[in-house]
Write a protein that holds these residues in place. Structure first.
Motif, PDB file in Angstrom:
ATOM      1  N   HIS A 197       0.860  -1.182   0.000  1.00  0.00           N
ATOM      2  CA  HIS A 197       0.000   0.000   0.000  1.00  0.00           C
ATOM      3  C   HIS A 197       0.897   1.232   0.000  1.00  0.00           C
ATOM      4  CE1 HIS A 197      -4.333   0.690   0.836  1.00  0.00           C
ATOM      5  NE2 HIS A 197      -4.423  -0.602   1.118  1.00  0.00           N
ATOM      6  N   VAL A 198       1.030   1.949  -1.110  1.00  0.00           N
ATOM      7  CA  VAL A 198       1.780   3.208  -1.144  1.00  0.00           C
ATOM      8  C   VAL A 198       0.747   4.334  -1.071  1.00  0.00           C
ATOM      9  CG1 VAL A 198       3.437   4.629  -2.401  1.00  0.00           C
ATOM     10  CG2 VAL A 198       3.608   2.133  -2.498  1.00  0.00           C
ATOM     11  N   ASN A 199       0.533   4.845   0.152  1.00  0.00           N
ATOM     12  CA  ASN A 199      -0.568   5.770   0.446  1.00  0.00           C
ATOM     13  C   ASN A 199      -0.090   7.220   0.351  1.00  0.00           C
ATOM     14  OD1 ASN A 199      -2.447   3.598   1.604  1.00  0.00           O
ATOM     15  ND2 ASN A 199      -0.639   3.393   2.904  1.00  0.00           N
ATOM     16  N   CYS A 200      -0.651   7.969  -0.568  1.00  0.00           N
ATOM     17  CA  CYS A 200      -0.232   9.360  -0.742  1.00  0.00           C
ATOM     18  C   CYS A 200      -1.384  10.306  -0.461  1.00  0.00           C
ATOM     19  CB  CYS A 200       0.296   9.573  -2.162  1.00  0.00           C
ATOM     20  SG  CYS A 200       1.829   8.672  -2.485  1.00  0.00           S
ATOM     21  N   GLY A 201      -1.031  11.500   0.022  1.00  0.00           N
ATOM     22  CA  GLY A 201      -2.048  12.480   0.386  1.00  0.00           C
ATOM     23  C   GLY A 201      -1.619  13.893   0.033  1.00  0.00           C
ATOM     24  N   TRP A 202      -2.410  14.845   0.493  1.00  0.00           N
ATOM     25  CA  TRP A 202      -2.180  16.257   0.193  1.00  0.00           C
ATOM     26  C   TRP A 202      -0.867  16.725   0.823  1.00  0.00           C
ATOM     27  CZ3 TRP A 202      -1.378  20.853   2.672  1.00  0.00           C
ATOM     28  CH2 TRP A 202      -1.591  22.014   1.915  1.00  0.00           C
ATOM     29  N   PRO A 203      -0.076  17.571   0.151  1.00  0.00           N
ATOM     30  CA  PRO A 203      -0.412  18.301  -1.076  1.00  0.00           C
ATOM     31  C   PRO A 203       0.030  17.617  -2.375  1.00  0.00           C
ATOM     32  CG  PRO A 203       1.581  19.232  -0.161  1.00  0.00           C
ATOM     33  CD  PRO A 203       1.140  18.141   0.794  1.00  0.00           C
ATOM     34  N   LEU A 204       0.819  16.531  -2.279  1.00  0.00           N
ATOM     35  CA  LEU A 204       1.169  15.819  -3.519  1.00  0.00           C
ATOM     36  C   LEU A 204      -0.104  15.409  -4.241  1.00  0.00           C
ATOM     37  CD1 LEU A 204       3.105  14.353  -5.469  1.00  0.00           C
ATOM     38  CD2 LEU A 204       3.005  12.388  -3.907  1.00  0.00           C
ATOM     39  N   ILE A 205      -1.057  14.884  -3.478  1.00  0.00           N
ATOM     40  CA  ILE A 205      -2.344  14.500  -4.044  1.00  0.00           C
ATOM     41  C   ILE A 205      -3.302  15.669  -3.880  1.00  0.00           C
ATOM     42  CG2 ILE A 205      -4.243  12.860  -3.907  1.00  0.00           C
ATOM     43  CD1 ILE A 205      -1.476  11.723  -4.839  1.00  0.00           C
ATOM     44  N   ASP A 206      -3.833  16.127  -5.007  1.00  0.00           N
ATOM     45  CA  ASP A 206      -4.740  17.264  -5.011  1.00  0.00           C
ATOM     46  C   ASP A 206      -5.582  17.172  -6.277  1.00  0.00           C
ATOM     47  OD1 ASP A 206      -5.955  19.596  -4.158  1.00  0.00           O
ATOM     48  OD2 ASP A 206      -4.112  20.778  -4.036  1.00  0.00           O
ATOM     49  N   GLU A 207      -6.592  18.027  -6.378  1.00  0.00           N
ATOM     50  CA  GLU A 207      -7.401  18.016  -7.596  1.00  0.00           C
ATOM     51  C   GLU A 207      -6.501  18.197  -8.816  1.00  0.00           C
ATOM     52  OE1 GLU A 207     -11.340  19.996  -7.742  1.00  0.00           O
ATOM     53  OE2 GLU A 207     -10.765  20.738  -5.764  1.00  0.00           O
ATOM     54  N   GLY A 208      -6.607  17.272  -9.768  1.00  0.00           N
ATOM     55  CA  GLY A 208      -5.849  17.373 -11.011  1.00  0.00           C
ATOM     56  C   GLY A 208      -4.519  16.660 -11.013  1.00  0.00           C
ATOM     57  N   THR A 209      -4.016  16.218  -9.837  1.00  0.00           N
ATOM     58  CA  THR A 209      -2.778  15.429  -9.835  1.00  0.00           C
ATOM     59  C   THR A 209      -2.957  14.223 -10.754  1.00  0.00           C
ATOM     60  OG1 THR A 209      -2.134  16.090  -7.602  1.00  0.00           O
ATOM     61  CG2 THR A 209      -1.235  14.013  -8.423  1.00  0.00           C
ATOM     62  N   ARG A 210      -1.982  14.001 -11.600  1.00  0.00           N
ATOM     63  CA  ARG A 210      -2.058  12.892 -12.556  1.00  0.00           C
ATOM     64  C   ARG A 210      -1.702  11.561 -11.880  1.00  0.00           C
ATOM     65  NH1 ARG A 210       1.926  13.163 -16.338  1.00  0.00           N
ATOM     66  NH2 ARG A 210       3.005  14.941 -15.383  1.00  0.00           N
ATOM     67  N   ILE A 211      -2.499  10.542 -12.147  1.00  0.00           N
ATOM     68  CA  ILE A 211      -2.178   9.172 -11.740  1.00  0.00           C
ATOM     69  C   ILE A 211      -1.671   8.482 -12.997  1.00  0.00           C
ATOM     70  CG2 ILE A 211      -3.019   7.060 -10.670  1.00  0.00           C
ATOM     71  CD1 ILE A 211      -5.385   8.701  -9.597  1.00  0.00           C
ATOM     72  N   VAL A 212      -0.389   8.146 -12.994  1.00  0.00           N
ATOM     73  CA  VAL A 212       0.260   7.700 -14.234  1.00  0.00           C
ATOM     74  C   VAL A 212       0.557   6.210 -14.162  1.00  0.00           C
ATOM     75  CG1 VAL A 212       2.152   8.134 -15.836  1.00  0.00           C
ATOM     76  CG2 VAL A 212       1.306   9.999 -14.398  1.00  0.00           C
ATOM     77  N   TRP A 213       0.012   5.454 -15.084  1.00  0.00           N
ATOM     78  CA  TRP A 213       0.261   4.022 -15.179  1.00  0.00           C
ATOM     79  C   TRP A 213      -0.059   3.582 -16.606  1.00  0.00           C
ATOM     80  CZ3 TRP A 213      -4.158   1.473 -16.639  1.00  0.00           C
ATOM     81  CH2 TRP A 213      -5.372   2.118 -16.377  1.00  0.00           C
ATOM     82  N   LYS A 214       0.381   2.408 -16.959  1.00  0.00           N
ATOM     83  CA  LYS A 214       0.105   1.861 -18.281  1.00  0.00           C
ATOM     84  C   LYS A 214      -0.309   0.411 -18.112  1.00  0.00           C
ATOM     85  CE  LYS A 214       1.962   1.983 -22.981  1.00  0.00           C
ATOM     86  NZ  LYS A 214       3.134   2.376 -23.819  1.00  0.00           N
ATOM     87  N   GLY A 215      -1.424   0.017 -18.722  1.00  0.00           N
ATOM     88  CA  GLY A 215      -1.902  -1.351 -18.602  1.00  0.00           C
ATOM     89  C   GLY A 215      -3.384  -1.423 -18.895  1.00  0.00           C
ATOM     90  N   GLU A 216      -4.016  -2.489 -18.425  1.00  0.00           N
ATOM     91  CA  GLU A 216      -5.440  -2.711 -18.665  1.00  0.00           C
ATOM     92  C   GLU A 216      -6.152  -2.919 -17.332  1.00  0.00           C
ATOM     93  OE1 GLU A 216      -6.993  -2.573 -21.548  1.00  0.00           O
ATOM     94  OE2 GLU A 216      -5.159  -2.239 -22.723  1.00  0.00           O
ATOM     95  N   ILE A 217      -7.250  -2.180 -17.131  1.00  0.00           N
ATOM     96  CA  ILE A 217      -8.074  -2.388 -15.939  1.00  0.00           C
ATOM     97  C   ILE A 217      -8.933  -3.628 -16.153  1.00  0.00           C
ATOM     98  CG2 ILE A 217      -9.945  -1.459 -14.521  1.00  0.00           C
ATOM     99  CD1 ILE A 217      -8.877   1.325 -15.073  1.00  0.00           C
ATOM    100  N   GLN A 218      -8.897  -4.531 -15.184  1.00  0.00           N
ATOM    101  CA  GLN A 218      -9.670  -5.759 -15.286  1.00  0.00           C
ATOM    102  C   GLN A 218     -11.094  -5.515 -14.786  1.00  0.00           C
ATOM    103  OE1 GLN A 218      -8.150  -8.561 -16.815  1.00  0.00           O
ATOM    104  NE2 GLN A 218      -6.825  -6.794 -17.184  1.00  0.00           N
TER     105      GLN A 218
END
Length: 352
Positions: A197-218
């Motif tokens: 569990h890599v848990n991130c919060g404000w201020p790194l996490i905020d409205e519009g912060t990009r969640i970047v990954w590549k793959g397929e959601i199952q």
């Protein structure tokens, strides 16, 4: 300043702690009273707290003035080894940059003919035996640091798993390296699952912060209850607080990540406004799954990217569908994760 170049500080220091290093201590107040911790300062603005008595997981983490991690309402809680039934785990869940789930079961409470298990297993309520601490050496110029401990999940006449954790890095570098070696020390096959569990919060996490990954959601049955936000953004952006995520509300994606060179998966969070990001790298061969948990509750505002051996479905379900790992006596598996803080242009360039 480039601390990795000794010419910048040679003959100007009396003590390596002027650059950074590891400092161990014991908390003396609140619900975490008596808990052993290790503060690690990388000399780059990145500093983080390893909670030795909670499986050597990482709670607080900062880069300069910015918090990277989400800290729950509970915060520091001393280990409670018998918080292992139902959802008791949530009572001691401090959040933090890294919470390890497992190592014999993770996911929801579950039971079968082999026994009953609570939410996310026993690991994070298990103290480590500290093995070694290596500090940077200003005289030889070796600026590597390392802390090593052993965590045991065992019962007499039953499965006996041992995890040796090494957390390391280099003064002047913004990367945290975690290496876990899980071994079966018993005399019978041992069930094994792990999720980070890599848990991130404000201020790194905020409205519009990009969640970047590549793959397929199952696809999952629960997808029908996704928030309207994720029906639009499909787990690629961070929302503001959502009424839909009050109490137990959440969105979760089970991702089959796409690996690059050397079977490495890279993902992360990028806040373009702050020019601050966190990249997460791991081996798909070691951990073939990536989970994205989002809980945008008011005053409980968090998201996590979670490399894992399995989706978080619990030991019983993994046994039933044939995906449960059974470690033979003396068999071992190794898991390696790199967390790296990115700034400025590296954030803008971080795309999949």
């Amino acid at each position: 300043m480039n601390l990795s170049d000794p010419s910048n500080w040679k003959d100007k220091l009396s003590n390596f702690h002027q650059l950074g290093g590891i400092e161990t201590s014991i908390l003396d107040n609140g619900s975490g009273r008596g808990t052993r911790i290790a503060w690690i300062n990388t000399g780059t603005g990145l500093r983080f707290k390893v909670v030795l008595d909670r499986g050597m997981d990482i709670l607080d983490a900062f880069h300069n003035e910015h918090s990277l991690a989400w800290i729950s309402n509970a915060g520091h809680v001393a280990a409670q080894p018998f918080s292992n039934q139902g959802i008791d785990w949530l009572r001691t869940f401090g959040g933090g940059l890294l919470t390890t789930c497992g190592i014999s079961s993770m996911g929801p409470p579950n039971e079968d003919e082999n026994g009953s298990r609570g939410l996310h297993g026993n690991y994070s309520n298990t103290p480590a035996e500290l093995i070694s601490v290596k500090q940077p050496d200003i005289y030889s110029g070796n600026l590597d640091f390392e802390i090593v401990g052993v965590i045991r999940e065992t019962t007499t006449f039953g499965p006996s798993l041992e995890l040796k954790r090494t957390i390391s890095g280099t003064i002047g570098n913004t990367a945290i390296r975690i290496k876990d070696e899980v071994s079966n020390r018993g005399n019978s096959p041992a069930p094994h699952m792990v999720l980070y569990h890599v848990n991130c919060g404000w201020p790194l996490i905020d409205e519009g912060t990009r969640i970047v990954w590549k793959g397929e959601i199952q696809p999952r049955e629960a997808d029908a209850t996704l928030s309207s936000f994720n029906k639009e953004y499909k787990f690629t952006r961070c929302a503001g607080p959502l009424d839909e995520h009050t109490s137990f509300g959440e969105d979760v994606a089970f991702i089959d990540p796409k690996a690059g060179e050397n079977e490495q998966v890279t993902c992360g969070y990028m806040n373009d406004r702050l020019e601050l990001g966190l990249s997460i790298s791991f081996s798909k061969k070691q951990m073939p799954w990536l989970i994205n948990w989002q809980h945008w509750g008011k005053n409980e505002y968090v998201t996590a990217l979670e490399p894992a051996t399995n989706p978080p479905i619990g030991q019983a379900a993994a046994r039933k569908n044939g995906t449960l790992i059974l470690l033979k006596p003396a068999e071992s598996r190794t898991y390696e994760i790199k967390l790296e803080v990115l700034t400025r242009e590296a954030v803008k360039e971080f795309k999949m």
